[in-house]
Scaffold this motif. Sequence first.
Motif, short mmCIF file in Angstrom:
data_model
loop_
_atom_site.label_atom_id
_atom_site.label_comp_id
_atom_site.label_asym_id
_atom_site.label_seq_id
_atom_site.Cartn_x
_atom_site.Cartn_y
_atom_site.Cartn_z
N ALA A 99 0.82 -1.21 0.00
CA ALA A 99 0.00 0.00 0.00
C ALA A 99 0.86 1.26 0.00
CB ALA A 99 -0.92 0.00 1.22
N VAL A 100 0.27 2.34 -0.51
CA VAL A 100 0.92 3.65 -0.50
C VAL A 100 -0.07 4.68 0.04
CG1 VAL A 100 2.39 3.07 -2.47
CG2 VAL A 100 0.19 4.20 -2.86
N GLU A 101 0.42 5.86 0.36
CA GLU A 101 -0.44 6.90 0.87
C GLU A 101 -1.30 7.48 -0.25
OE1 GLU A 101 0.77 9.58 4.29
OE2 GLU A 101 0.93 10.96 2.58
N LEU A 102 -2.62 7.50 -0.02
CA LEU A 102 -3.56 8.02 -1.02
C LEU A 102 -4.16 9.36 -0.61
CD1 LEU A 102 -5.57 4.78 -1.92
CD2 LEU A 102 -3.60 5.73 -3.13
N ALA A 103 -4.35 9.57 0.68
CA ALA A 103 -5.02 10.79 1.15
C ALA A 103 -4.61 11.08 2.58
CB ALA A 103 -6.53 10.64 1.06
N VAL A 104 -4.72 12.34 2.95
CA VAL A 104 -4.45 12.74 4.34
C VAL A 104 -5.57 13.64 4.82
CG1 VAL A 104 -1.95 12.58 4.06
CG2 VAL A 104 -3.10 14.79 3.67
N LEU A 105 -5.77 13.65 6.12
CA LEU A 105 -6.66 14.61 6.76
C LEU A 105 -5.80 15.55 7.58
CD1 LEU A 105 -10.10 14.15 8.31
CD2 LEU A 105 -8.34 15.31 9.66
N GLU A 106 -5.90 16.83 7.26
CA GLU A 106 -5.10 17.86 7.94
C GLU A 106 -6.01 18.69 8.84
OE1 GLU A 106 -3.12 21.90 6.48
OE2 GLU A 106 -2.16 20.14 5.61
N ARG A 107 -5.57 18.91 10.07
CA ARG A 107 -6.30 19.73 11.03
C ARG A 107 -5.36 20.77 11.61
NH1 ARG A 107 -10.81 19.29 14.22
NH2 ARG A 107 -11.24 17.23 13.31
N SER A 108 -5.74 22.03 11.46
CA SER A 108 -4.98 23.15 12.04
C SER A 108 -3.51 23.10 11.66
CB SER A 108 -5.14 23.14 13.58
OG SER A 108 -6.50 23.23 13.95
N GLY A 109 -3.26 22.80 10.39
CA GLY A 109 -1.89 22.84 9.89
C GLY A 109 -1.05 21.60 10.16
N MET A 110 -1.66 20.55 10.74
CA MET A 110 -0.92 19.32 11.01
C MET A 110 -1.71 18.13 10.47
SD MET A 110 0.38 17.68 14.63
CE MET A 110 -1.06 16.65 14.94
#
Length: 319
Positions: free
Chosen positions: A10-21
């Motif tokens: 597997a590879v990274e497909l998406a991220v969730l960012e909150r308050s710049g992190m």
Amino acid sequence: MTDVLSAAGAVELAVLERSGMIESRHLGVAVVVGPDAASLRELGDVDALIYPRSTLKPVQAITALRLGADLDGEELVLATASHAGTAEHVAVVRRILDRAGLDESALQCPADWPSDRAARTAATAPHPLSMNCSGKHAAFLLACVRNDWPTDSYLELEHPLQQAILASVQEFTGHPVEHSGVDGCGAPVHAVTVRGLATAISRVTGPTDDPDASRLAAAIREHPWAIDGPGRANTVTIEKLGLIAKLGAEGVMVMGAADGTAVALKTLDGSLRAATTVALQLLVEAGAVDADAAAEVIAVTSERVLGGARPVGELRAVV
């Protein structure tokens, strides 16, 4: 047997960012194929086996048509749907059963609550008709009746209906089936590669000499509400972009354009949260979807990242 999907594949497909992190990361695999089924983009081990779950319902529906199930329009879309259990969805499923001369007692999908909020509130108990696969099961039963096959064993892998579906899965994916299991609705589910899944969807949604595939694709584009539900991700994607979109349990998603460009993906953790966003971004990069139009769909289908009821971040594809 071909290896199943692993963390290493597997590879990274998406991220969730909150308050710049970055707070969360979605890993998985994805592939984009062109109209000739040639690979355009591969992310991760796309030749690993996965269960496609409901994303292969279009192939099951096409098989029912080939077997003489007289379905068209909304009824045909319900045969391939993971529907929300609204009164409108249930009414169409009843019509299919009526045509087969059967009632809901013939359905062997489990009883469930509607996933549509209003329909769930109005329901008094879970029911097989409300189960999101009831349209598929009704189409299965109609195909059995048209061929004088037994209806009490229609979910058994050895049943002629399921053997016909198995042959269709191998035809559309271009690969032999090495392993079969039981889907959440009780029907057989056949393990396929992510590459094979994308190939199958390309053959359903793109230019084809198969009249049943063409009928199905046209019906979905004409009646997008029936495949999912008003305001829900697959329906909105079809309505706004003309794509054919189909989710599957455990983080599987497919989308196909009219020219045959198609994407299939599977998230490693089984979450569908980022599936629409990632699939659309991959189709944008492949030139199959307008970027601004896709962004509008992502904006209304993607989970909002809120803090104190105001936006403080975003869920975004990183493909």
